[in-house]
Design an enzyme around this catalytic site. Structure first.
Site, PDB file in Angstrom:
ATOM      1  N   LYS A   1       4.116   1.090   6.887  1.00 58.69           N
ATOM      2  CA  LYS A   1       3.356   0.189   5.856  1.00 58.69           C
ATOM      3  C   LYS A   1       2.703   0.952   4.872  1.00 58.69           C
ATOM      4  O   LYS A   1       2.601   2.132   4.975  1.00 58.69           O
ATOM      5  CB  LYS A   1       2.441  -0.889   6.253  1.00 58.69           C
ATOM      6  CG  LYS A   1       1.135   0.032   7.053  1.00 58.69           C
ATOM      7  CD  LYS A   1       0.529  -0.740   8.084  1.00 58.69           C
ATOM      8  CE  LYS A   1      -0.753  -0.021   8.576  1.00 58.69           C
ATOM      9  NZ  LYS A   1      -1.272  -0.764   9.598  1.00 58.69           N
TER      10      LYS A   1
ATOM     11  N   ARG B   1      -9.567 -10.713  11.740  1.00 57.94           N
ATOM     12  CA  ARG B   1      -8.865 -10.609  10.355  1.00 57.94           C
ATOM     13  C   ARG B   1      -7.888 -11.654  10.381  1.00 57.94           C
ATOM     14  O   ARG B   1      -7.938 -12.774   9.616  1.00 57.94           O
ATOM     15  CB  ARG B   1      -8.252  -9.252  10.351  1.00 57.94           C
ATOM     16  CG  ARG B   1      -7.492  -9.010   8.849  1.00 57.94           C
ATOM     17  CD  ARG B   1      -7.220  -7.650   8.766  1.00 57.94           C
ATOM     18  NE  ARG B   1      -6.261  -7.056   9.882  1.00 57.94           N
ATOM     19  CZ  ARG B   1      -5.759  -5.645  10.103  1.00 57.94           C
ATOM     20  NH1 ARG B   1      -6.069  -4.923   8.971  1.00 57.94           N
ATOM     21  NH2 ARG B   1      -5.057  -5.261  10.793  1.00 57.94           N
TER      22      ARG B   1
ATOM     23  N   HIS C   1      -4.624  -6.307  17.708  1.00 57.11           N
ATOM     24  CA  HIS C   1      -4.988  -5.146  17.239  1.00 57.11           C
ATOM     25  C   HIS C   1      -6.374  -4.565  17.589  1.00 57.11           C
ATOM     26  O   HIS C   1      -7.092  -5.506  17.475  1.00 57.11           O
ATOM     27  CB  HIS C   1      -4.917  -5.158  15.684  1.00 57.11           C
ATOM     28  CG  HIS C   1      -4.634  -3.915  14.953  1.00 57.11           C
ATOM     29  ND1 HIS C   1      -4.352  -2.617  15.481  1.00 57.11           N
ATOM     30  CD2 HIS C   1      -5.365  -3.513  13.660  1.00 57.11           C
ATOM     31  CE1 HIS C   1      -4.486  -1.522  14.465  1.00 57.11           C
ATOM     32  NE2 HIS C   1      -5.009  -2.209  13.476  1.00 57.11           N
TER      33      HIS C   1
ATOM     34  N   ARG D   1       2.002   0.692  18.926  1.00 52.95           N
ATOM     35  CA  ARG D   1       2.227   0.748  17.332  1.00 52.95           C
ATOM     36  C   ARG D   1       1.828   1.979  16.963  1.00 52.95           C
ATOM     37  O   ARG D   1       0.596   2.132  16.893  1.00 52.95           O
ATOM     38  CB  ARG D   1       1.680  -0.440  16.588  1.00 52.95           C
ATOM     39  CG  ARG D   1       2.273  -1.773  17.160  1.00 52.95           C
ATOM     40  CD  ARG D   1       1.947  -2.792  16.448  1.00 52.95           C
ATOM     41  NE  ARG D   1       0.406  -3.129  16.310  1.00 52.95           N
ATOM     42  CZ  ARG D   1      -0.397  -3.411  17.293  1.00 52.95           C
ATOM     43  NH1 ARG D   1       0.264  -4.241  18.264  1.00 52.95           N
ATOM     44  NH2 ARG D   1      -1.684  -3.688  17.157  1.00 52.95           N
TER      45      ARG D   1
ATOM     46  N   TYR E   1     -15.114  17.710 -19.563  1.00 50.26           N
ATOM     47  CA  TYR E   1     -15.657  16.836 -20.009  1.00 50.26           C
ATOM     48  C   TYR E   1     -17.211  16.678 -19.876  1.00 50.26           C
ATOM     49  O   TYR E   1     -17.840  17.159 -18.752  1.00 50.26           O
ATOM     50  CB  TYR E   1     -15.305  15.794 -19.506  1.00 50.26           C
ATOM     51  CG  TYR E   1     -14.016  15.082 -20.006  1.00 50.26           C
ATOM     52  CD1 TYR E   1     -13.950  14.693 -21.488  1.00 50.26           C
ATOM     53  CD2 TYR E   1     -12.885  14.858 -19.232  1.00 50.26           C
ATOM     54  CE1 TYR E   1     -12.939  14.406 -22.010  1.00 50.26           C
ATOM     55  CE2 TYR E   1     -11.816  14.434 -19.785  1.00 50.26           C
ATOM     56  CZ  TYR E   1     -11.638  14.108 -21.188  1.00 50.26           C
ATOM     57  OH  TYR E   1     -10.374  13.893 -21.710  1.00 50.26           O
TER      58      TYR E   1
ATOM     59  N   CYS F   1     -10.107  15.710 -14.658  1.00 53.74           N
ATOM     60  CA  CYS F   1      -9.695  14.718 -15.756  1.00 53.74           C
ATOM     61  C   CYS F   1      -8.520  13.800 -15.334  1.00 53.74           C
ATOM     62  O   CYS F   1      -8.053  13.549 -13.940  1.00 53.74           O
ATOM     63  CB  CYS F   1      -9.135  15.735 -16.708  1.00 53.74           C
ATOM     64  SG  CYS F   1     -10.023  16.979 -17.191  1.00 53.74           S
ATOM     65  N   MET F   2      -7.977  13.199 -16.101  1.00 53.19           N
ATOM     66  CA  MET F   2      -6.912  12.112 -15.629  1.00 53.19           C
ATOM     67  C   MET F   2      -5.633  12.780 -15.356  1.00 53.19           C
ATOM     68  O   MET F   2      -5.108  12.437 -14.122  1.00 53.19           O
ATOM     69  CB  MET F   2      -6.359  11.161 -17.108  1.00 53.19           C
ATOM     70  CG  MET F   2      -5.509  10.173 -16.613  1.00 53.19           C
ATOM     71  SD  MET F   2      -4.931   9.048 -18.042  1.00 53.19           S
ATOM     72  CE  MET F   2      -6.562   8.200 -18.428  1.00 53.19           C
ATOM     73  N   ASP F   3      -5.173  14.011 -15.993  1.00 51.84           N
ATOM     74  CA  ASP F   3      -3.910  14.507 -15.441  1.00 51.84           C
ATOM     75  C   ASP F   3      -4.232  15.819 -14.937  1.00 51.84           C
ATOM     76  O   ASP F   3      -3.104  16.599 -14.795  1.00 51.84           O
ATOM     77  CB  ASP F   3      -3.093  14.494 -16.551  1.00 51.84           C
ATOM     78  CG  ASP F   3      -2.786  12.745 -16.934  1.00 51.84           C
ATOM     79  OD1 ASP F   3      -2.454  12.245 -16.392  1.00 51.84           O
ATOM     80  OD2 ASP F   3      -3.179  12.604 -18.228  1.00 51.84           O
TER      81      ASP F   3
HETATM   82  C1  LIG Z   1      -1.894  -0.173  10.705  1.00 54.44           C
HETATM   83  C2  LIG Z   1      -1.606  -0.694  12.041  1.00 54.44           C
HETATM   84  C3  LIG Z   1      -1.541   0.069  13.366  1.00 54.44           C
HETATM   85  C4  LIG Z   1      -1.661   1.495  13.075  1.00 54.44           C
HETATM   86  O1  LIG Z   1      -2.705   1.934  13.215  1.00 54.44           O
HETATM   87  P1  LIG Z   1      -3.020   3.375  13.296  1.00 54.44           P
HETATM   88  O2  LIG Z   1      -4.645   3.651  13.445  1.00 54.44           O
HETATM   89  O3  LIG Z   1      -2.619   4.116  12.164  1.00 54.44           O
HETATM   90  O4  LIG Z   1      -2.286   4.018  14.448  1.00 54.44           O
HETATM   91  C5  LIG Z   1      -1.438  -0.606  14.206  1.00 54.44           C
HETATM   92  N1  LIG Z   1      -1.209  -2.272  14.482  1.00 54.44           N
HETATM   93  C6  LIG Z   1      -1.537  -3.019  13.332  1.00 54.44           C
HETATM   94  C7  LIG Z   1      -1.247  -4.200  13.364  1.00 54.44           C
HETATM   95  C8  LIG Z   1      -1.623  -2.136  11.966  1.00 54.44           C
HETATM   96  O5  LIG Z   1      -2.087  -2.803  10.854  1.00 54.44           O
END
Ligand SMILES: *Cc1c(COP(=O)(O)O)cnc(C)c1O
Length: 559
Positions: free
Chosen positions: A225, A323, A352, A410, A453, A501-503
């Protein structure tokens, strides 16, 4: 060294890496065997140079993708390079190669060599060949009619321009003396000199490091993601697909659709599927997370509209993060809804952890495990005929709670080589991304001069100040200015000076010997951990990685 008990001497070689040492020992052994005298050996060993061995993937002009193999150019190295390229071919991009004469032994049958080369290219699906060098010129008959030949790299650069290349996947592979780096420079879509380099071998190594912590039967879903935590999702997805990951997970539908366009065929889970276009979701076989009755009903309705059955979905349980997700008391209704139709089927159930990295919260984490376990039992017993995967562990979870690996894990931040535990338990991880730039200007200033700046940086000594082309628009937070962080130049840590700075921003390179315009600057990577920047900013490495802006070019390489 001591050679077969007799002759002994001391040698110096200009590097110290383990592999280089081993190579040097081979060279030495051969020279000793050939009876070359010690003085010659000494001189030759001192003049050895490092050999680059990287396959780089670079965004090219006009939508091209370049695969640059700058290592060697013999027949045997062609197949692996083509294989690396082949995995990147998509339906709407044609593969081509720019190759030099091959290196070969003096007694090689050239006609046979180049005919075999042409065959190999044809099998790899290469439709266009540009050959550079006198031998290829002499054997153009071996290649198809679309091919073109040039006597030298100069001639190629003179006759061809960027507009001759469009939407192609280009393997650029030349023996060192052909200087194909110049062809890459021509074809690279370089806007400015700041690049995020991504080491795909480190990704593989981290994947395997986590693989080794879990059972062979446990599947791995890789979280890519937010554009692969900032590293860019296409290349990572290809690498992970080849490595045997079971699932990829993206945040939004568009990210998944992008991966399909890039030729990724493996299952993809979409975590936040606020879907407008269900048809596109189904067409790309993107498997949504289900976290509410509203969304599930909409999905069932739309699946009906398109005549779809058995569409895999992933049931999210809220075990304590609060969440998204279903609670235990929602499950009877959820199960009834799922069982009342055949449009969608549960493929997995997951949750999670919210504090996997905090030992102080281990009781809470255990409650999450228990809660999730109860939910799993309810759902699984309602679908005895189906294999429903259960998964709850993220990267830190895999490290700390391998007993709860269930059917799948995951893997996110760990894949990118960022440690979430600092107790030695993740020391096998290798950094994947490094943000690099170059010095574009150098000036000497006396003590008391102000830099940037609002005159926010005042020099406390006579200083050498370098300007680097990276600023807050590239994702360098302004709080990293004023000496709050240091960047690495030629092995020396150099603090920032004044405001970002910006760039661009300025750094103090007074302590760097022989500093020059064009010297490479590491902002984070091998030497400066992302954690250091996160700490200065009072945030987490995840945010630093995902803040590198899209205008920074991503370059992928294999060692
Ligand atoms: C981002 C995410 C993970 C991975 O978590 P890490 O701490 O980066 O390993 C696992 N499960 C869900 C639902 C997530 O959103």
């Amino acid at each position: 060294y001591i050679y077969i008990g007799g002759q002994s001497a001391v040698l110096e070689i200009p590097f110290e890496g383990e592999h280089e040492l081993e190579n040097a020992i081979h060279c030495l052994a051969v020279m000793l065997l050939l009876g070359i005298n010690q003085e010659t050996i000494r001189q030759r060993m001192a003049s050895l140079t490092l050999v680059g061995t990287r396959l780089e993937v670079i965004e090219g002009v006009n939508g091209c993708l370049l695969v640059h193999d700058n290592y060697t150019s013999d027949f045997n190295s062609l197949a692996p390079a083509l294989d690396f390229m082949k995995r990147r071919i998509t339906p709407d991009c044609k593969a081509m190669v720019i190759v030099s004469d091959l290196m070969h032994d003096a007694d090689t049958d050239l006609e046979d060599l180049y005919r075999r080369m042409a065959e190999l290219l044809a099998i790899a699906g290469v439709s266009r060949v540009i050959g550079i060098g006198p031998e290829l010129m002499a054997h153009k008959g071996c290649f198809g009619p679309e091919s073109e030949f040039f006597a030298s790299t100069e001639e190629f650069l003179h006759k061809k321009s960027t507009s001759d290349f469009r939407g192609e996947l280009i393997l650029i592979k030349g023996a060192p003396e052909f200087g194909f780096g110049r062809i890459c420079e021509l074809l690279e879509a370089r806007q400015h000199e700041t690049v995020l380099e991504i080491n795909l071998d480190a990704v593989v190594s981290n994947f395997n490091a986590f693989r080794s912590r879990i059972k062979p039967t446990t599947a791995i879903a890789c979280m890519i993601k937010a554009s692969g935590y900032g590293a860019g999702s296409h290349e990572l997805a290809r690498t992970l697909q080849a490595q045997g990951a079971s699932y990829l997970a993206v945040a939004v539908h568009d990210e998944g659709a992008d991966l399909r366009r890039a030729g990724i065929t493996m299952p993809i889970l979409v975590l936040n599927p606020t879907v407008e276009n269900f048809h596109a979701l189904f067409a790309d076989r993107l498997e949504p997370e289900i976290y509410s009755f509203d969304f599930l009903r909409a999905l069932i309705r739309e699946a009906g509209r398109y005549g779809i059955t058995d569409y895999p979905v992933h049931i999210k349980i809220d075990s304590g993060m609060h969440r998204l997700g279903f609670l235990k008391e929602d499950l009877p209704e959820l199960i009834e809804l799922l069982r009342s139709q055949d449009r969608v089927v549960p493929r997995s159930i997951f949750s999670h952890l919210c504090a996997a990295d905090d030992p102080m919260e281990d009781d809470y984490t255990q409650q999450q495990f228990d809660y999730f376990d109860e939910c799993c039992r309810m759902l699984l017993s309602a679908f005895p005929e189906r294999k429903i995967l259960r998964h709850i562990l993220n990267s830190t979870g895999i490290t700390r709670f391998p007993d709860h690996q269930l059917d799948m894990v995951r893997l996110g931040i760990g894949l990118y080589g960022v440690k979430t535990m600092h107790d030695g338990s993740q020391d096998d991880l290798r950094p994947v991304s490094s943000l690099n730039t170059v010095i574009i200007s150098l000036k000497n200033w006396p003590e008391g001069t102000t830099i940037g700046y609002n005159r926010r940086g005042t020099l406390k000594r006579q200083s050498v100040i370098a300007t680097i082309p990276v600023g807050y628009a590239d994702g360098i937070n302004r709080h990293l200015g004023y000496g709050n962080t240091s960047v690495m130049v030629n092995g020396i840590k150099c603090p920032t000076v004044g405001s970002i700075c910006m760039d661009a921003c300025m750094i103090d390179v007074t302590d760097v010997a022989d500093v020059k315009v064009g010297d490479r600057v590491e902002i984070f990577g091998e030497n400066i951990p992302v954690d250091d920047l996160a700490e200065v900013l009072g945030t987490i490495p995840y945010e630093v990685l995902t803040s590198v802006s899209q205008r920074v070019k991503r370059v992928y390489y294999r060692e």
